[in-house]
Design an enzyme around this catalytic site. Structure first.
Site, PDB file in Angstrom:
ATOM      1  N   ASN A  13       3.733  -1.425   8.155  1.00 20.49           N
ATOM      2  CA  ASN A  13       3.903  -2.891   8.685  1.00 20.49           C
ATOM      3  C   ASN A  13       2.751  -3.361   8.153  1.00 20.49           C
ATOM      4  O   ASN A  13       1.985  -3.116   7.414  1.00 20.49           O
ATOM      5  CB  ASN A  13       2.748  -2.223  10.572  1.00 20.49           C
ATOM      6  CG  ASN A  13       3.323  -1.322  11.220  1.00 20.49           C
ATOM      7  OD1 ASN A  13       4.698  -1.381  11.104  1.00 20.49           O
ATOM      8  ND2 ASN A  13       2.938  -0.679  11.980  1.00 20.49           N
ATOM      9  N   ASP A  15      -0.489  -5.543   9.212  1.00 22.30           N
ATOM     10  CA  ASP A  15      -1.360  -6.340  10.037  1.00 22.30           C
ATOM     11  C   ASP A  15      -1.968  -7.431  10.144  1.00 22.30           C
ATOM     12  O   ASP A  15      -2.783  -7.785   9.649  1.00 22.30           O
ATOM     13  CB  ASP A  15      -2.514  -5.100  10.277  1.00 22.30           C
ATOM     14  CG  ASP A  15      -2.064  -3.583  10.528  1.00 22.30           C
ATOM     15  OD1 ASP A  15      -1.585  -3.240  10.616  1.00 22.30           O
ATOM     16  OD2 ASP A  15      -3.265  -3.118   9.899  1.00 22.30           O
ATOM     17  N   GLY A  43       2.956   5.511   7.613  1.00 26.36           N
ATOM     18  CA  GLY A  43       2.991   6.757   6.479  1.00 26.36           C
ATOM     19  C   GLY A  43       3.084   4.863   5.030  1.00 26.36           C
ATOM     20  O   GLY A  43       2.188   6.062   4.320  1.00 26.36           O
ATOM     21  N   ASN A  45      -0.261   3.944   4.498  1.00 25.66           N
ATOM     22  CA  ASN A  45      -1.345   4.610   4.046  1.00 25.66           C
ATOM     23  C   ASN A  45      -1.383   5.289   3.723  1.00 25.66           C
ATOM     24  O   ASN A  45      -2.435   5.816   3.002  1.00 25.66           O
ATOM     25  CB  ASN A  45      -2.113   3.942   5.590  1.00 25.66           C
ATOM     26  CG  ASN A  45      -2.080   2.983   6.467  1.00 25.66           C
ATOM     27  OD1 ASN A  45      -2.257   2.112   5.659  1.00 25.66           O
ATOM     28  ND2 ASN A  45      -2.354   3.059   7.829  1.00 25.66           N
ATOM     29  N   GLY A 227     -15.920  17.513  12.589  1.00 19.40           N
ATOM     30  CA  GLY A 227     -15.263  17.811  11.029  1.00 19.40           C
ATOM     31  C   GLY A 227     -13.590  18.941  11.298  1.00 19.40           C
ATOM     32  O   GLY A 227     -12.877  17.956  12.596  1.00 19.40           O
ATOM     33  N   THR A 250      -9.988   2.664  11.219  1.00 20.22           N
ATOM     34  CA  THR A 250      -8.366   2.451  11.050  1.00 20.22           C
ATOM     35  C   THR A 250      -8.447   3.461   9.940  1.00 20.22           C
ATOM     36  O   THR A 250      -9.247   2.773   8.559  1.00 20.22           O
ATOM     37  CB  THR A 250      -8.403   1.349  10.783  1.00 20.22           C
ATOM     38  OG1 THR A 250      -8.837   0.218  11.588  1.00 20.22           O
ATOM     39  CG2 THR A 250      -6.838   0.679  10.567  1.00 20.22           C
ATOM     40  N   ALA A 251      -6.889   4.034  10.018  1.00 22.99           N
ATOM     41  CA  ALA A 251      -6.741   4.361   8.456  1.00 22.99           C
ATOM     42  C   ALA A 251      -7.080   5.865   7.787  1.00 22.99           C
ATOM     43  O   ALA A 251      -6.870   6.216   6.955  1.00 22.99           O
ATOM     44  CB  ALA A 251      -6.457   3.672   6.984  1.00 22.99           C
ATOM     45  N   ALA A 252      -8.539   6.438   8.302  1.00 17.89           N
ATOM     46  CA  ALA A 252      -8.734   7.466   8.311  1.00 17.89           C
ATOM     47  C   ALA A 252      -8.377   8.448   8.818  1.00 17.89           C
ATOM     48  O   ALA A 252      -7.820   9.500   7.172  1.00 17.89           O
ATOM     49  CB  ALA A 252     -10.158   7.590   8.822  1.00 17.89           C
ATOM     50  N   GLY A 253      -7.511   9.285   9.407  1.00 15.71           N
ATOM     51  CA  GLY A 253      -6.663   9.991   9.564  1.00 15.71           C
ATOM     52  C   GLY A 253      -5.561   9.767   8.941  1.00 15.71           C
ATOM     53  O   GLY A 253      -5.299  11.197   7.935  1.00 15.71           O
ATOM     54  N   ASP A 254      -5.314   8.603   7.466  1.00 15.25           N
ATOM     55  CA  ASP A 254      -3.981   8.568   6.813  1.00 15.25           C
ATOM     56  C   ASP A 254      -4.998   8.691   5.599  1.00 15.25           C
ATOM     57  O   ASP A 254      -3.772   9.837   4.410  1.00 15.25           O
ATOM     58  CB  ASP A 254      -3.100   7.406   6.553  1.00 15.25           C
ATOM     59  CG  ASP A 254      -2.909   6.274   8.305  1.00 15.25           C
ATOM     60  OD1 ASP A 254      -2.005   7.715   9.483  1.00 15.25           O
ATOM     61  OD2 ASP A 254      -2.529   5.537   8.874  1.00 15.25           O
ATOM     62  N   ARG A 287     -15.757   1.422   5.683  1.00 14.82           N
ATOM     63  CA  ARG A 287     -15.023   0.290   5.134  1.00 14.82           C
ATOM     64  C   ARG A 287     -14.008  -0.546   6.240  1.00 14.82           C
ATOM     65  O   ARG A 287     -13.778   0.712   6.648  1.00 14.82           O
ATOM     66  CB  ARG A 287     -14.321   0.113   3.958  1.00 14.82           C
ATOM     67  CG  ARG A 287     -15.259   1.061   2.471  1.00 14.82           C
ATOM     68  CD  ARG A 287     -14.512   1.497   1.367  1.00 14.82           C
ATOM     69  NE  ARG A 287     -14.647   1.954   0.409  1.00 14.82           N
ATOM     70  CZ  ARG A 287     -14.834   2.313  -0.359  1.00 14.82           C
ATOM     71  NH1 ARG A 287     -13.473   2.352  -0.605  1.00 14.82           N
ATOM     72  NH2 ARG A 287     -15.087   2.589  -1.458  1.00 14.82           N
ATOM     73  N   GLY A 289     -10.676  -2.938   7.571  1.00 20.58           N
ATOM     74  CA  GLY A 289      -9.246  -2.017   6.769  1.00 20.58           C
ATOM     75  C   GLY A 289      -8.513  -1.206   6.931  1.00 20.58           C
ATOM     76  O   GLY A 289      -9.310  -0.544   7.239  1.00 20.58           O
TER      77      GLY A 289
END
Length: 309
Positions: A13, A15, A43, A45, A227, A250-254, A287, A289
């Site tokens: 995507n 953003d 995907g 990320n 954790g 944002t994007a931490a899991g990715d 950070r 983004g």
């Protein structure tokens, strides 16, 4: 450094973010915001995270035949990602998210999935040689479920480990779960998959057992500041989170998923790979983004060597 092949199948995507003092109410125009445009999509990320950690990454995705799609591919090429299997859709636009954020960090988001919704099993067939050559397959749920199931089954038949980050949260078929080597839900996603509310080690263990009984040998439940809980076959452990001041999750899991798959491809145990992935995502949340916040391998090594905070 391992040079095993990682195939990421998923969404990309663009953003578009406007930060303003407050969110407008319906019919209102709020003047005076700042505009940012970031590359995103779960995907993409994860593909970028894996590439920045030194993974040899091929990304299978679909964009529109438009400026956003072309710009995305340029960015992935610059990261060293193989983009030969990013297909172009003449009928749909590239995926776009319109995000408004106020001064308190509250946001409202509208997503037009566009071409992501037309990544179909036929596209996976076109990338079949790449899938056959992959050592690991990593997927998420921002593309059609039938495509995820199709790719997972192909990889499973080949004996290739499939890692699924089951986000955005939704139910999964037992047929899909049986094809997975590892699933990485957060607390909400784990509850949807197991019916158990996850809030500590014991509830995570209960949830992981239920998910595992549906056919996935390995379960990693990410629990934010608590954790990551790991069920590796019949062994249970908890990797503590690195304490940081988070400014944007944002994007931490990715970042976690992309780093995890690289660790596994380099022969780390699940626990070792989770520990590294946890450190990487702790950098991401400090950070702003999506892809712009994902760390490179050398940044992670500085932290692991204790040279940087």
């Amino acid at each position: 450094m391992g040079n095993k092949k990682i195939l990421v199948i998923g969404s990309c995507n663009t953003d578009m973010v406007i930060k303003s003092d407050r969110l407008p109410i319906p019919g209102e125009t709020v003047i005076g915001g700042t505009f940012l445009m970031n590359a995103g999509g779960k995907g993409a990320n994860q593909a970028v995270a894996a590439a920045r950690q030194g993974g040899k990454v091929t990304f299978v995705s679909k964009t529109g035949n438009d400026v956003f799609g072309k710009q995305s591919i340029e960015l992935y090429n610059a990261e060293g990602i193989n983009t030969d299997f990013i297909f172009s859709d003449a009928k749909n636009s590239s995926g776009v998210a319109l995000i408004m954020v106020d001064s308190h960090g509250e946001n409202c988001i509208a997503v037009a999935s566009g071409a992501n919704g037309s990544l179909v099993p036929d596209d996976i067939e076109k990338a079949k040689n790449e899938l056959d050559a992959a050592d690991y397959v990593l997927m998420q749920l921002e593309i059609p479920m039938e495509t995820v199931e199709y790719a997972a089954e192909l990889a499973w038949k080949k004996g290739t480990p499939v890692i699924l980050n089951p986000a955005p949260a939704r139910t999964l078929s037992d047929k899909l779960l049986k094809c997975l080597f590892l699933v990485t839900p957060n607390e909400t996603e784990a509850e949807i998959l197991s019916g158990i509310k996850v809030f500590d080690f014991n509830s995570a263990k209960q949830a992981a057992d239920i998910i595992s009984n549906k056919g996935v040998p390995n379960v990693v439940i990410t629990m934010g500041a608590m954790g990551a809980f790991i069920k590796e076959n019949d062994e249970y452990s908890l990797v503590e989170a690195t304490k940081v001041d988070a400014i944007d999750t944002t994007a931490a899991g990715d970042c976690f998923s992309g780093t995890l798959v690289v660790g596994l491809s380099e022969g780390k145990t699940i626990q070792e790979a989770v520990r590294t992935a946890s450190k990487a995502s702790s950098i991401t949340v400090t950070r702003m983004g999506a892809q712009s916040s994902i760390p490179y391998r050398n940044e992670l090594q500085l932290i692991e060597n204790g040279l940087s905070k």
